[in-house]
Design an enzyme around this catalytic site. Structure first.
Site, PDB file in Angstrom:
ATOM      1  N   HIS A 188     -38.042  -1.480 -16.518  1.00  0.00           N
ATOM      2  CA  HIS A 188     -38.526  -3.124 -16.249  1.00  0.00           C
ATOM      3  C   HIS A 188     -39.566  -3.525 -15.834  1.00  0.00           C
ATOM      4  O   HIS A 188     -39.608  -4.894 -15.575  1.00  0.00           O
ATOM      5  CB  HIS A 188     -37.159  -3.457 -16.249  1.00  0.00           C
ATOM      6  CG  HIS A 188     -35.606  -3.391 -16.923  1.00  0.00           C
ATOM      7  ND1 HIS A 188     -35.508  -2.235 -18.055  1.00  0.00           N
ATOM      8  CD2 HIS A 188     -34.998  -4.614 -18.264  1.00  0.00           C
ATOM      9  CE1 HIS A 188     -34.229  -2.472 -18.163  1.00  0.00           C
ATOM     10  NE2 HIS A 188     -34.592  -3.503 -19.263  1.00  0.00           N
ATOM     11  N   GLU A 216     -37.261  -2.345 -31.990  1.00  0.00           N
ATOM     12  CA  GLU A 216     -38.730  -2.087 -31.669  1.00  0.00           C
ATOM     13  C   GLU A 216     -39.476  -2.046 -32.735  1.00  0.00           C
ATOM     14  O   GLU A 216     -40.423  -2.587 -32.943  1.00  0.00           O
ATOM     15  CB  GLU A 216     -39.353  -1.640 -30.242  1.00  0.00           C
ATOM     16  CG  GLU A 216     -38.639  -3.129 -29.000  1.00  0.00           C
ATOM     17  CD  GLU A 216     -37.900  -2.401 -28.685  1.00  0.00           C
ATOM     18  OE1 GLU A 216     -36.503  -0.956 -29.263  1.00  0.00           O
ATOM     19  OE2 GLU A 216     -36.456  -3.195 -27.517  1.00  0.00           O
TER      20      GLU A 216
END
Lengths: 333, 349
Positions: A139, A70
């Site tokens: 998540h 990322e």
């Protein structure tokens, strides 16, 4: 009820997921500098199937599968935006933002300011957010408050397909960094969306989704729909006005203050932790701009400062829903 | 064509001139910082001039660079105007960043200089992004990211190298190994003899050069540039160099002894290059002294320019945030002003 933007428009029914995908398609057809970057967004079509068939239409250069890094691809998106592309990187789950936060906080958000305004930063970060899938703490979180809090970044949180379409297009066409937060539990929600390929919703405008006289509910994302259902259930008893906040930054204080002039009562509902949260900012603005309109203590609905747990019974406990909104309304109505 | 052709006599003179400009610029910045005239802190490039100039000479003007904390040298090597740089270092409105960036953030998009950077290792991902733009638009240029030896320990640097390697991006990573990551020796921070061995993990060329030798740096970057332009992706270069000053001005340098500094000072890259030019009869001692005096005077002019330049007015602190006005900023500024003007309560109450 249809919001003001839909009046006189030709529309079609689509889900939030379709609205996002079609807006990406239309903007990519319109401007070849728009490219998508992210993990598994191409061949795999996105783990939540948002990018879908775009890879087939635009190919691997414009729908780029990135390494699982990322910081690397969020930084590359920042550098690409600074040099002439209009990248739309995706964070598969917003919880992964920490890995890339240096590039977001110190580069993407600050370059324009630090360089005296002599650079554009047309990047749109798409991130899925929220609980409800039993995906556990890493998540299921929401980070939109962090982004809205950080100077130099804009943050939007659509609650309807129409908002998804209008805000995403504005975000992609904007020369500033905009974070587009997609609550994963509303991807299947459907509604009317204008077919006009230039339909936009300005960043920084809330929408009155339902008018009412007694209580104002300012909601975001999944809680917009839940609040509308609660408002229907309470009809005849309490007349609830529901506002989809849509933009966290910039924030439309005027629409909230106007509503409070009418109702005098406020509930703020957002799926983020309550301390120092989005809810608190809305409350502050309401107090600053509409203090003398208030007839009752303001109510906040959100996650009680926990992470999102795994087991369905635990997850259901901490996630705010329509019942929490109803209870909040009943406390002050 | 490189921006400065070291194969030509004229190019070599220009390269020497830029090295001297960096030396004088940063020496003067050090002096005025010590006098308390410059806000914040400054990190000088003195001693490392052969790397910045050698590298940028091999680039064309439309190639991008990203820089580091120690960015003044990269800016001058890339052709930025010392007057506007000095005005920025002094925090003036005429500076490259309207006084908002300072020493650590000088940038100039017109020169394709994507900014000095206050975060160690943040430049390579940005460089990868510039290289992505180049590929996407089918342009014939490259991006070069300068980084320090300390940055090689940063995860995002490795992510950027991996990304550039996986996508064959035209990116050059140039590590300036000045032997210390801030105040800790490079050998205490890495278990690698040569940082350029990092390249092996990404299956890209790794080159190790003497960073005190402008020619060696120039040749390595020129080779990496050709490699990148041919679609073969990134190159990882390590240039051994040394900073003659501390990490920042005022650093007591408890981590190194004077003998070591003296040993490296004997290998001064400017002396080395000028002596070579004198040996080749391209330069005389007199011409060299004349050149130094000229540059001294140019930098004095830059200092005078910076001192005469306007301070930004306080309200400008709220400009340049976004491409268009955002009412939220104005809202909070007005509220603060109302409180200041009207006592402890908001103006209207």
């Amino acid at each position: 009820m249809a919001s003001a933007e839909l009046e006189g428009q030709e529309t079609q029914t689509m889900t939030v997921r379709e609205a996002i995908r079609e807006t990406l398609r239309e903007e990519m057809r319109r401007d070849e500098d728009v490219i998508l970057l992210g993990e598994d967004i191409g061949v795999m079509q996105g783990v939540l199937d948002v990018t879908g068939d775009l890879y087939n239409e635009f190919g691997p250069d414009r729908v780029r599968d990135t390494p699982i890094s990322e910081a690397g691809y969020m930084g590359a998106a920042t550098g690409a935006a600074a040099t002439g592309l209009r990248p739309v990187p995706e964070l598969m789950f917003s919880d992964f933002i920490g890995v890339s936060m240096e590039q977001i906080m110190n580069q993407m958000a600050k370059m324009r300011y630090m360089f005296g305004g002599k650079i554009e930063m047309p990047v749109t970060v798409r991130a899925t957010e929220g609980g409800g899938m039993g995906a556990a703490s890493q998540h299921s979180g929401t980070v939109h408050t962090w982004i809205a809090h950080f100077p130099g970044l804009m943050a939007v949180t659509p609650g309807t397909p129409e908002a998804a379409k209008g805000l995403l297009r504005s975000a992609i066409r904007s020369d500033d960094p905009v974070f587009f937060f997609e609550n994963k539990m509303i991807y299947e929600q459907s509604g009317e969306v204008p077919t006009d390929e230039d339909f936009t919703i300005p960043l920084g405008e809330a929408s009155v989704e339902r008018e009412g006289e007694d209580v104002t509910v300012v909601a975001t994302q999944r809680l917009v729909g839940e609040s509308l259902s609660v408002a229907d259930e309470l009809e005849g008893d309490t007349d609830v006005e529901v506002i989809d906040l849509r933009s966290l930054y910039p924030l439309d204080t005027d629409t909230i203050a106007e509503s409070l002039d009418k109702t005098g009562r406020l509930v703020v509902a957002d799926e983020s932790p309550l301390s120092y949260g989005t809810q608190a900012e809305v409350v502050s603005r309401a107090v600053e701009d509409a203090f003398y309109s208030l007839d009752a203590p303001i109510q906040r609905v959100g996650v009680p400062d926990t992470h999102i747990p795994f087991s369905p019974s635990l997850e259901g406990e901490v996630l705010p829903d329509g019942d929490d909104v109803r209870n909040a309304i009943e406390r002050i109505a | 064509m490189p921006s400065i052709d070291l194969e030509s006599e004229q190019g070599r003179e220009e390269a020497l001139r830029r090295m001297l400009t960096i030396r004088k610029f940063d020496t003067k910045v050090g002096e005025h910082f010590a006098d308390g005239e410059i806000p914040g802190f400054v990190h000088l490039y003195v001693g490392e001039e052969a790397v910045g100039v050698g590298a940028c000479a091999a680039l064309e003007e439309d190639d991008y660079i990203t820089s580091t904390h120690r960015g003044h040298g990269h800016c001058i090597a890339k052709g930025l105007d010392p007057n506007l740089m000095m005005a920025e270092v002094f925090g003036k409105r005429e500076g490259y960043c309207n006084g908002k960036g300072g020493s650590m953030h000088i940038a100039d998009m017109d020169a394709n200089m994507l900014g000095a950077n206050g975060i160690v290792g943040a430049g390579p991902p940005l460089g990868a992004g510039a290289a992505l733009t180049i590929n996407q638009k089918g342009e014939d240029r490259v991006a070069l990211s300068f980084l320090g030896d300390g940055a090689v320990a940063q995860g995002q640097v490795h992510e950027a190298v991996n990304l550039a390697s996986a996508w064959d991006l035209p990116l050059i990573l140039l590590v300036e190994n000045n032997q210390y990551g801030e105040g800790t020796p490079v050998s205490d921070q890495h278990n690698l003899e040569k940082l350029s061995d990092t390249a092996g993990a990404y299956d890209i060329p790794g080159i190790h050069v003497d960073g005190m030798d402008i020619t060696a740096v120039n040749e390595a970057v020129a080779e990496a540039r050709e490699h990148a332009r041919n679609g073969k992706g990134p190159t990882f270069i390590e240039a051994d160099t040394y900073r003659f000053h501390g990490h920042f001005e005022g650093d007591e340098e408890l981590y190194r002894d004077e003998d070591e500094v003296e040993e490296w000072r004997k290998r001064d890259p400017i002396t080395d290059f000028s002596e070579r030019l004198i040996d080749r009869d391209e330069l005389t001692e007199e011409k060299f002294e004349e050149m130094q005096a000229e540059i001294e005077s140019e930098i004095e002019d830059a200092i005078a320019y910076a001192k005469d330049a306007d301070e930004p007015v306080p309200e400008e602190a709220y400009d340049d945030m976004f491409s268009a006005n955002v009412p939220d900023i104005e809202r909070f500024v007005q509220q603060a002003n109302a409180r200041t003007d009207g006592g402890t309560h908001g103006g209207e109450f």
